[in-house]
Motif scaffolding. Structure first.
Motif, short mmCIF file in Angstrom:
data_model
loop_
_atom_site.label_atom_id
_atom_site.label_comp_id
_atom_site.label_asym_id
_atom_site.label_seq_id
_atom_site.Cartn_x
_atom_site.Cartn_y
_atom_site.Cartn_z
N GLY A 1 -2.45 -7.65 58.17
CA GLY A 1 -1.08 -8.33 57.87
C GLY A 1 -1.06 -9.52 57.20
N GLU A 2 -2.19 -9.71 56.46
CA GLU A 2 -2.15 -11.41 55.74
C GLU A 2 -2.96 -10.75 54.41
OE1 GLU A 2 -3.64 -14.01 58.19
OE2 GLU A 2 -5.72 -13.33 58.23
N PRO A 3 -2.72 -11.61 53.60
CA PRO A 3 -3.50 -11.49 52.19
C PRO A 3 -5.03 -12.28 52.30
CG PRO A 3 -2.25 -13.29 52.17
CD PRO A 3 -1.63 -12.63 53.38
N VAL A 4 -5.75 -11.74 51.42
CA VAL A 4 -6.98 -12.19 51.13
C VAL A 4 -6.84 -13.18 49.86
CG1 VAL A 4 -9.32 -11.77 50.08
CG2 VAL A 4 -8.45 -10.05 51.87
N ALA B 1 -13.73 -11.01 61.79
CA ALA B 1 -14.29 -10.53 60.32
C ALA B 1 -13.91 -8.77 60.34
CB ALA B 1 -15.93 -10.72 60.36
N ILE B 2 -13.87 -8.55 58.97
CA ILE B 2 -14.06 -7.27 58.72
C ILE B 2 -15.18 -6.55 57.87
CG2 ILE B 2 -12.79 -5.35 57.34
CD1 ILE B 2 -10.11 -6.41 58.24
N ARG B 3 -15.78 -5.64 58.14
CA ARG B 3 -16.81 -5.08 57.34
C ARG B 3 -16.75 -3.85 56.83
NH1 ARG B 3 -20.71 -7.66 61.39
NH2 ARG B 3 -20.73 -5.71 62.45
N ILE B 4 -16.54 -3.56 55.53
CA ILE B 4 -16.47 -2.10 54.85
C ILE B 4 -17.34 -1.77 54.05
CG2 ILE B 4 -14.83 -0.68 53.40
CD1 ILE B 4 -12.56 -2.72 54.35
N THR C 1 -9.24 -14.38 54.73
CA THR C 1 -7.81 -14.21 54.47
C THR C 1 -7.23 -15.60 54.71
OG1 THR C 1 -7.57 -13.87 56.86
CG2 THR C 1 -8.32 -12.04 55.71
N ALA C 2 -5.84 -15.55 54.64
CA ALA C 2 -5.15 -16.79 54.88
C ALA C 2 -5.20 -17.60 56.40
CB ALA C 2 -3.71 -16.64 54.62
N ALA C 3 -5.57 -16.62 57.19
CA ALA C 3 -5.97 -17.11 58.47
C ALA C 3 -7.44 -17.24 58.76
CB ALA C 3 -5.28 -16.17 59.67
N GLY C 4 -8.21 -17.19 57.84
CA GLY C 4 -9.70 -17.22 58.31
C GLY C 4 -10.49 -16.26 58.39
#
Length: 349
Positions: free
Chosen positions: A199-202, A153-156, A228-231
């Motif tokens: 390195g991958e799209p949302v 996960a990413i949190r901003i 993202t594409a990879a989850g």
């Protein structure tokens, strides 16, 4: 392609729209990167006087700027609703363009701009300076090296205080000129940064917006969730209603073996701090950041020139990625629902 002049001298820039972002960050950045400020177009006389003081030719209209062969690239920093006209005019003159974010006020305008860029065959990029911040580049390299295992996960949090009187002409509070509020202004940075780090799209996105504190017609806050594409899950909190003294710029990347935590890195300047937190013991260690004091804007302008020359990172700028970001913003706004009871009083008392 750049002409012969660009092979022997710094890139000659023309700037359309000479507001505070251009004056305080972009132009110092392009000069620091070895570029030359050739011409400025802005209807405001004070802005033109400031441009003249920097040695640039300043005009109220952009046509003479675009006709000047010494202008080899154009930076567009007008209010959002004027991006399309400036980009399409530059494309008609065959000038490469670096355009401030968001690309446009609407997805339809962005798609029309993209069509004009493709027809003209020019190079185009949106100015996502956060992907050029030295701390964020160090975080990307750490992620690729497996420093936190499998990213989950990413949190901003990217917030600030923008009230109705924030500027003499606060066009960011005008839906017709801005295209939206905090979501339109700040979320593009978060979306692009998440995609850069991973390195991958949302691919999936939804949002809730609010008009909670500020007295204007656009949203002053929003929460976005995506995948993202990879989850990998992505969470963004963007706001115009956060007091400046509060912690309001925070970036977390969570993984299966650790976490990267950045504080005060998101913004126009270098600096902030980044740590790696161990997932087993919770120990925190600073993440080394090469060239930590480098300006994100200077790095962005240098990267754009290298891209035009055919060197550097070929993926640093992408028209298709920029339109993709606009599609995500369009879907985020479409997903935001009004309050269940239209007569309910909105906002704080």
């Amino acid at each position: 392609m750049l002409d012969a002049l660009a092979t022997t001298t710094g890139l000659g820039w023309g700037v359309i729209g000479f507001g505070w972002v251009a004056q305080d960050y972009a132009v110092p950045g392009l000069l620091n990167a070895g570029g030359r400020l050739v011409a400025v177009a802005d209807p405001d006389a004070r802005a033109r006087r400031r441009a003249t003081a920097l040695g640039a030719r300043a005009e109220a209209d952009m046509r003479s700027l675009l006709e000047d062969p010494a202008v080899q690239a154009v930076y567009v920093a007008t209010p959002n609703h004027l991006h399309r006209a400036a980009v399409e005019a530059a494309a008609a003159f065959g000038k490469p363009v670096l355009c401030e974010k968001p690309m446009a006020t609407t997805l339809a305008e962005a798609e029309a701009m993209a069509a004009a860029v493709r027809r003209a065959g020019i190079s185009f990029g949106t100015a996502f300076d956060q992907r050029h911040h030295p701390s964020h580049q160090a975080m990307r390299e750490a992620i690729v090296a497996g420093a936190i295992g499998c990213v989950t996960a990413i949190r901003i949090a990217y917030a600030c205080w923008v009230d109705a009187g924030w500027a003499g002409d606060n066009w960011r509070a005008d839906p017709a000129r801005a295209g939206g509020g905090a979501l339109m202004d700040l979320a593009p940075h978060g979306i692009d940064l998440a995609e850069f780090l991973l390195g991958e799209p949302v691919v999936d996105i939804a949002a809730l917006t609010q008009r909670q504190v500020q007295d204007y017609a656009v949203d002053d806050g929003a929460l976005l969730i995506g995948r993202t594409a990879a989850g990998v899950l992505v969470q963004l909190h963007v706001a115009y209603n956060c007091p400046e003294a509060l912690p309001r710029r925070r970036l977390e990347v969570l993984g299966s073996t650790g976490q990267l935590l950045a504080e005060r890195t998101m913004g126009q300047t270098a600096g902030g701090r980044v740590w790696r937190i161990d997932g087993r013991l919770g120990l925190r260690a600073p993440l080394p950041v090469p060239d930590a004091g480098a300006s994100p804007f200077a790095r962005q302008m240098a990267a754009f020139e290298q891209w035009l020359r055919g060197s550097g990172d070929a993926a640093a700028f992408s028209l298709e990625r920029d339109v993709h970001t606009m599609r995500l913003l369009d879907r985020a706004y479409a997903s935001a629902r009004p309050r269940a009871h239209p007569d309910e009083v909105a906002g704080c008392p």
